[in-house]
Scaffold this active site. Structure first.
Site, short mmCIF file in Angstrom:
data_model
loop_
_atom_site.label_atom_id
_atom_site.label_comp_id
_atom_site.label_asym_id
_atom_site.label_seq_id
_atom_site.Cartn_x
_atom_site.Cartn_y
_atom_site.Cartn_z
N PRO A 134 43.69 53.71 19.70
CA PRO A 134 43.17 52.63 18.88
C PRO A 134 41.78 52.48 19.32
O PRO A 134 41.28 52.68 20.32
CB PRO A 134 43.91 51.27 19.23
CG PRO A 134 44.98 51.90 20.61
CD PRO A 134 44.66 52.97 20.77
N GLY A 150 53.41 45.60 29.07
CA GLY A 150 51.82 44.67 28.88
C GLY A 150 52.25 44.21 27.27
O GLY A 150 51.17 43.96 26.52
N LYS A 173 42.86 57.16 31.30
CA LYS A 173 43.46 57.49 29.83
C LYS A 173 43.42 58.85 29.56
O LYS A 173 44.35 59.67 28.71
CB LYS A 173 42.53 56.96 28.63
CG LYS A 173 42.59 55.27 28.75
CD LYS A 173 44.20 54.89 28.25
CE LYS A 173 43.97 53.32 28.06
NZ LYS A 173 45.46 52.76 27.58
N TYR A 230 38.19 57.90 23.55
CA TYR A 230 37.13 58.52 24.32
C TYR A 230 37.78 59.49 25.53
O TYR A 230 37.18 59.75 26.64
CB TYR A 230 36.05 57.69 25.27
CG TYR A 230 36.70 56.45 25.75
CD1 TYR A 230 37.45 56.29 26.93
CD2 TYR A 230 36.56 55.06 25.14
CE1 TYR A 230 37.76 54.96 27.51
CE2 TYR A 230 36.98 53.71 25.66
CZ TYR A 230 37.50 53.94 26.72
OH TYR A 230 38.31 52.75 27.45
N ARG A 237 52.69 41.00 34.05
CA ARG A 237 52.36 40.22 35.24
C ARG A 237 52.60 38.66 35.00
O ARG A 237 53.18 38.12 36.28
CB ARG A 237 51.27 40.52 35.73
CG ARG A 237 51.44 42.22 36.38
CD ARG A 237 49.96 42.52 36.80
NE ARG A 237 48.60 42.19 36.00
CZ ARG A 237 47.27 42.29 36.15
NH1 ARG A 237 47.17 42.84 37.32
NH2 ARG A 237 46.59 42.04 35.26
C1 HXC Z 1 33.72 45.28 38.41
C2 HXC Z 1 35.98 44.59 38.91
C3 HXC Z 1 35.88 43.81 37.71
C4 HXC Z 1 34.77 43.99 36.91
C5 HXC Z 1 37.96 43.54 38.75
N1 HXC Z 1 37.10 44.44 39.42
N2 HXC Z 1 37.08 43.21 37.48
N3 HXC Z 1 34.67 45.26 39.30
N4 HXC Z 1 33.65 44.57 37.22
N5 HXC Z 1 34.86 43.18 35.62
C6 HXC Z 1 37.45 44.93 40.82
C7 HXC Z 1 37.54 43.78 41.94
O1 HXC Z 1 36.62 43.28 42.48
C8 HXC Z 1 38.51 44.57 42.72
O2 HXC Z 1 37.62 45.46 43.56
C9 HXC Z 1 39.26 45.52 42.08
O3 HXC Z 1 38.44 45.69 40.84
C10 HXC Z 1 40.63 44.99 41.87
O4 HXC Z 1 40.67 43.67 41.25
P1 HXC Z 1 41.93 42.89 41.06
O5 HXC Z 1 41.41 41.76 40.26
O6 HXC Z 1 42.44 42.55 42.58
O7 HXC Z 1 42.89 43.86 40.47
P2 HXC Z 1 44.30 43.73 39.28
O8 HXC Z 1 44.70 42.47 39.36
O9 HXC Z 1 45.25 44.80 39.46
O10 HXC Z 1 43.16 43.78 38.03
C11 HXC Z 1 42.99 44.91 37.37
C12 HXC Z 1 42.00 44.87 36.32
C13 HXC Z 1 42.08 43.59 35.57
C14 HXC Z 1 41.79 46.09 35.56
C15 HXC Z 1 40.71 44.73 37.23
O11 HXC Z 1 40.80 43.39 34.71
C16 HXC Z 1 43.27 43.71 34.75
O12 HXC Z 1 44.24 43.42 35.17
N6 HXC Z 1 43.28 43.89 33.29
C17 HXC Z 1 44.34 43.88 32.48
C18 HXC Z 1 43.86 43.75 31.04
C19 HXC Z 1 42.89 44.59 30.46
O13 HXC Z 1 42.15 44.81 31.10
N7 HXC Z 1 43.08 44.84 28.99
C20 HXC Z 1 41.88 45.49 28.47
C21 HXC Z 1 42.41 46.89 28.06
S1 HXC Z 1 41.56 47.40 26.53
P3 HXC Z 1 37.33 44.97 45.17
O14 HXC Z 1 36.56 46.14 45.60
O15 HXC Z 1 36.40 43.80 44.95
O16 HXC Z 1 38.42 44.61 45.86
C22 HXC Z 1 41.56 48.90 26.85
C23 HXC Z 1 40.82 49.56 25.49
C24 HXC Z 1 39.38 50.12 25.38
O17 HXC Z 1 41.81 49.46 27.61
C25 HXC Z 1 38.92 49.95 24.05
C26 HXC Z 1 38.36 48.93 23.63
C27 HXC Z 1 37.58 48.52 22.47
#
Ligand code: HXC
Length: 283
Positions: free
Chosen positions: A190, A16, A164, A149, A41
């Site tokens: 972080p 990532g 996590k 957390y 990706r």
């Molecule tokens: C509810 C959700 C959603 C949302 C996706 N889904 N986003 N449900 N609320 N906001 C559901 C979809 O409907 C689907 O379920 C399933 O999750 C998979 O979604 P996809 O988009 O097909 O999956 P994918 O492409 O693998 O995406 C994974 C992801 C996405 C986690 C959902 O957000 C992602 O790729 N994120 C990467 C970057 C990221 O999140 N970075 C932040 C990290 S920060 P169904 O049932 O409909 O099929 C962090 C630190 C925290 O972690 C502390 C910060 C202060």
């Protein structure tokens, strides 16, 4: 802060690494003499990241398009990076996924998407990275990016909290088991660093931000160089006797409790749910 050749013998993979904290760490490693390899990706984002690493460090990063959820892609990626720049001896398990949702509204697939990325993905990368080092009798260092957390749990980010916490358990398990092979495994936790990816997903309303700041005893967010200094420390020989540790870097925010627990006090639950729904990708 550190000598520019701090990491001169390192070949470090940041998963990532195309954006956010991963890119910041990759830039810092390259600026301190390491060969850096990044995966993600999105090919376009990786190319932009490669250009930015070149700009800040003068070094060419390797890039590879891979989804850490897919073990065969992770294995092929690690072989590829070794073939172009020699054995990897540093790994940052940074690739993550997270979003806000009431737990009763999560689909099984939503839970799985986060756990597959964060927990399973970190395991796959550690597995193929570690196997290669062990086979060759080489030392190495792993940094797992966790959250503040992992031991409190956290409302509205349940899949991330579960995953996590698992990564933190993996950190401590491998730290003990692989010390024998001179592979150190630590975690970096972080707190609030306002990167675009985290903020668009996790801070959908200005009131969230206000509370974020007020619950942090340091009354500010983390700065890019602060995460970089912590990662340089854990990746380098500066931390040669540190193994199985979790370095929290949050200005003390963790001491105020689960990171998102507060948002329930800002709005009625139904209003919160409508915020979360608005963030959910449309099918
Ligand atoms: C509810 C959700 C959603 C949302 C996706 N889904 N986003 N449900 N609320 N906001 C559901 C979809 O409907 C689907 O379920 C399933 O999750 C998979 O979604 P996809 O988009 O097909 O999956 P994918 O492409 O693998 O995406 C994974 C992801 C996405 C986690 C959902 O957000 C992602 O790729 N994120 C990467 C970057 C990221 O999140 N970075 C932040 C990290 S920060 P169904 O049932 O409909 O099929 C962090 C630190 C925290 O972690 C502390 C910060 C202060």
């Amino acid at each position: 802060m550190y000598s520019p050749d701090l990491l001169k013998d390192k070949h470090i993979l940041v998963t990532g690494g195309g954006s956010g904290l991963g890119l910041l760490m990759a830039q810092a490693f390259a600026s301190h003499g390491a060969q850096v390899s990044i995966c993600g990706r999105n090919a376009e984002r990786l190319e932009l990241a490669k250009a930015s690493i070149l700009k800040v460090s003068g070094k060419q990063a390797n890039v590879y398009v891979a989804d850490v959820k897919q073990p065969e892609q992770v294995e092929a990626m690690i072989q590829y990076f070794a073939s172009v720049s020699g054995p990897l001896n540093g790994l940052v398990n940074n690739a993550a996924g997270n979003f806000l949702s009431a737990s009763e509204d999560l689909s099984p697939n939503a839970f799985k998407a986060v756990v597959d990325t964060v927990l399973n993905g970190s395991f796959y990368s550690s597995l193929y990275f570690g196997k290669a080092l062990i086979e060759q009798g080489l030392p190495g260092t792993i940094i797992n990016v966790v959250t503040t957390y992992t031991d409190t749990g956290c409302a509205f980010v349940l899949p991330s909290a579960c995953a996590k916490a698992g990564v933190e358990a993996m950190t401590k398990s491998l730290a003990f088991e692989w010390a024998n092979y001179h592979i150190r495994v630590n975690a970096l936790a972080p707190g609030p660093f306002p990167t675009e990816g985290a903020w668009t997903r996790l801070v959908p309303d200005p009131r969230f931000e206000k509370v974020f700041l007020s619950k942090n005893p340091s009354k500010r967010y983390g700065k890019p160089e602060e995460i970089q200094h912590a990662a340089l420390y854990l990746m380098s020989e500066a931390s040669s006797y540190v193994n199985g540790a979790v370095l929290t870097i949050d200005g003390g925010e963790k001491l105020s409790g689960g990171q998102f627990n507060f948002i329930d006090q800002l709005y009625p639950r139904e209003t919160l749910k409508s915020f979360f729904q608005a963030l959910k990708p449309k099918k």
